[in-house]
Scaffold this motif. Structure first.
Motif, PDB file in Angstrom:
ATOM      1  N   HIS A   1      29.434  -6.702  94.556  1.00 28.83           N
ATOM      2  CA  HIS A   1      29.936  -5.805  93.510  1.00 28.83           C
ATOM      3  C   HIS A   1      28.779  -5.297  92.652  1.00 28.83           C
ATOM      4  CE1 HIS A   1      33.634  -7.706  94.700  1.00 28.83           C
ATOM      5  NE2 HIS A   1      34.348  -7.004  93.842  1.00 28.83           N
TER       6      HIS A   1
ATOM      7  N   LEU B   1      36.439  -9.092  86.153  1.00 34.02           N
ATOM      8  CA  LEU B   1      35.894  -7.729  86.227  1.00 34.02           C
ATOM      9  C   LEU B   1      36.115  -6.987  84.910  1.00 34.02           C
ATOM     10  CD1 LEU B   1      36.988  -6.705  89.850  1.00 34.02           C
ATOM     11  CD2 LEU B   1      34.849  -7.769  89.101  1.00 34.02           C
TER      12      LEU B   1
ATOM     13  N   GLN C   1      42.904  -6.950  91.881  1.00 32.64           N
ATOM     14  CA  GLN C   1      41.571  -7.475  91.546  1.00 32.64           C
ATOM     15  C   GLN C   1      41.530  -8.097  90.148  1.00 32.64           C
ATOM     16  OE1 GLN C   1      38.983  -7.339  93.800  1.00 32.64           O
ATOM     17  NE2 GLN C   1      40.557  -6.559  95.177  1.00 32.64           N
TER      18      GLN C   1
ATOM     19  N   LEU D   1      28.615 -10.691  88.461  1.00 31.77           N
ATOM     20  CA  LEU D   1      29.693 -10.068  89.241  1.00 31.77           C
ATOM     21  C   LEU D   1      29.907 -10.816  90.554  1.00 31.77           C
ATOM     22  CD1 LEU D   1      28.697  -6.320  88.770  1.00 31.77           C
ATOM     23  CD2 LEU D   1      30.754  -7.416  87.879  1.00 31.77           C
TER      24      LEU D   1
ATOM     25  N   ILE E   1      33.132  -0.497  88.308  1.00 31.38           N
ATOM     26  CA  ILE E   1      32.653  -1.558  89.204  1.00 31.38           C
ATOM     27  C   ILE E   1      33.034  -1.146  90.616  1.00 31.38           C
ATOM     28  CG2 ILE E   1      32.833  -3.986  89.902  1.00 31.38           C
ATOM     29  CD1 ILE E   1      33.268  -4.717  86.971  1.00 31.38           C
ATOM     30  N   GLU E   2      32.022  -1.160  91.473  1.00 32.18           N
ATOM     31  CA  GLU E   2      32.210  -0.787  92.880  1.00 32.18           C
ATOM     32  C   GLU E   2      32.077  -2.048  93.730  1.00 32.18           C
ATOM     33  OE1 GLU E   2      29.357   2.118  94.208  1.00 32.18           O
ATOM     34  OE2 GLU E   2      29.791   1.715  96.317  1.00 32.18           O
ATOM     35  N   ASP E   3      33.053  -2.237  94.612  1.00 30.54           N
ATOM     36  CA  ASP E   3      32.980  -3.330  95.601  1.00 30.54           C
ATOM     37  C   ASP E   3      32.410  -2.716  96.879  1.00 30.54           C
ATOM     38  OD1 ASP E   3      33.329  -5.319  97.441  1.00 30.54           O
ATOM     39  OD2 ASP E   3      35.507  -5.523  97.159  1.00 30.54           O
TER      40      ASP E   3
ATOM     41  N   SER F   1      28.957 -10.285 102.508  1.00 33.02           N
ATOM     42  CA  SER F   1      28.247  -9.881 101.302  1.00 33.02           C
ATOM     43  C   SER F   1      26.751  -9.731 101.567  1.00 33.02           C
ATOM     44  CB  SER F   1      28.481 -10.876 100.163  1.00 33.02           C
ATOM     45  OG  SER F   1      27.969 -12.133 100.502  1.00 33.02           O
TER      46      SER F   1
ATOM     47  N   GLN G   1      24.374  -7.728  86.744  1.00 31.34           N
ATOM     48  CA  GLN G   1      24.933  -7.766  88.106  1.00 31.34           C
ATOM     49  C   GLN G   1      25.156  -9.221  88.561  1.00 31.34           C
ATOM     50  OE1 GLN G   1      25.856  -5.054  89.350  1.00 31.34           O
ATOM     51  NE2 GLN G   1      24.559  -3.429  88.644  1.00 31.34           N
TER      52      GLN G   1
END
Ligand code: ACO
Length: 170
Positions: free
Chosen positions: A8, A122, A117, A4, A63-65, A73, A1
């Motif tokens: 994300h 990613l 993106q 990222l 991948i989740e934003d 963030s 993680q």
């Protein structure tokens, strides 16, 4: 993680990823690859359940934003896990062979990063995760087919040219 972008997460596909949030969903992410067509929630769940029953063959990750807006963030700016935007996806299918003493081969399929993106690493993170899954489940190699224009991307990910891709479309 850690590698990222902020906010994300990389995680397995979930049964509710059909749901469209902020104009993004798992299926719309796949549209950078080809036609996806109309797939109802029921049909999506049926396919998901099949993959789940064969979860030592099929590993689909996304991948989740989770950010609610581009700036935020901090934890308070993030949507609950599973309720953010799907921005990238990929699958590794694990094939069981007789050769190489019942060896296993990972086949990377359907790598997709939403058009807006791309270029943020990613795709590379998806590939690295799928390679790690392949290695962790005991594959002696992980292979994929791609177009000529994607060769530099896969080379950056550590792949090299091998053989020739052939296809027969029914
Ligand atoms: N040509 C040259 N270099 C490239 C290319 C390219 N076409 N694409 C990416 N790279 C480089 C990047 O510049 C970066 O290099 P750097 O480390 O020097 O900065 C490195 O590869 C990693 O790039 P990412 O930012 O991770 O690439 P991205 O997130 O955009 O994902 C992908 C690449 C998956 C090809 C994406 O652009 C995409 O979804 N394209 C449309 C769908 C597609 O073609 N999918 C692959 C089908 S093949 C299959 O599924 C097996």
């Amino acid at each position: 993680q850690a590698l990222l972008p902020p906010g994300h997460v990389i995680r397995p596909l979930s049964k509710t990823d059909w749901i469209v949030r902020d104009n993004t969903s798992f299926l719309s992410t796949l549209e950078v690859l080809t036609t996806v067509g109309k797939i109802s929630y029921a049909k999506f769940q049926e396919r998901f359940d099949y993959l789940k029953q064969h979860n030592d063959h099929y590993y689909t990750i996304v991948i989740e934003d989770r950010r609610r807006n581009e700036q935020g963030s901090a934890e308070t700016d993030l949507a609950p896990l599973g309720q953010g935007k799907i921005v990238a996806a990929g699958t590794v299918v694990v094939e069981r062979k007789f050769i190489h003493e019942l060896g296993k081969v990972g086949h990377i399929e359907d790598i997709a990063v939403r058009a807006d993106q791309q270029g943020k690493k990613l795709g590379q993170r998806i590939i690295e995760s799928l390679m790690s899954i392949g290695a962790a489940v005991g594959c002696y190699k992980v292979i994929l087919d791609c177009s000529e224009k994607n060769v530099p991307f896969y080379e950056k990910c550590g792949f090299e040219r091998k053989g020739v891709e052939m296809g027969w479309y029914v």
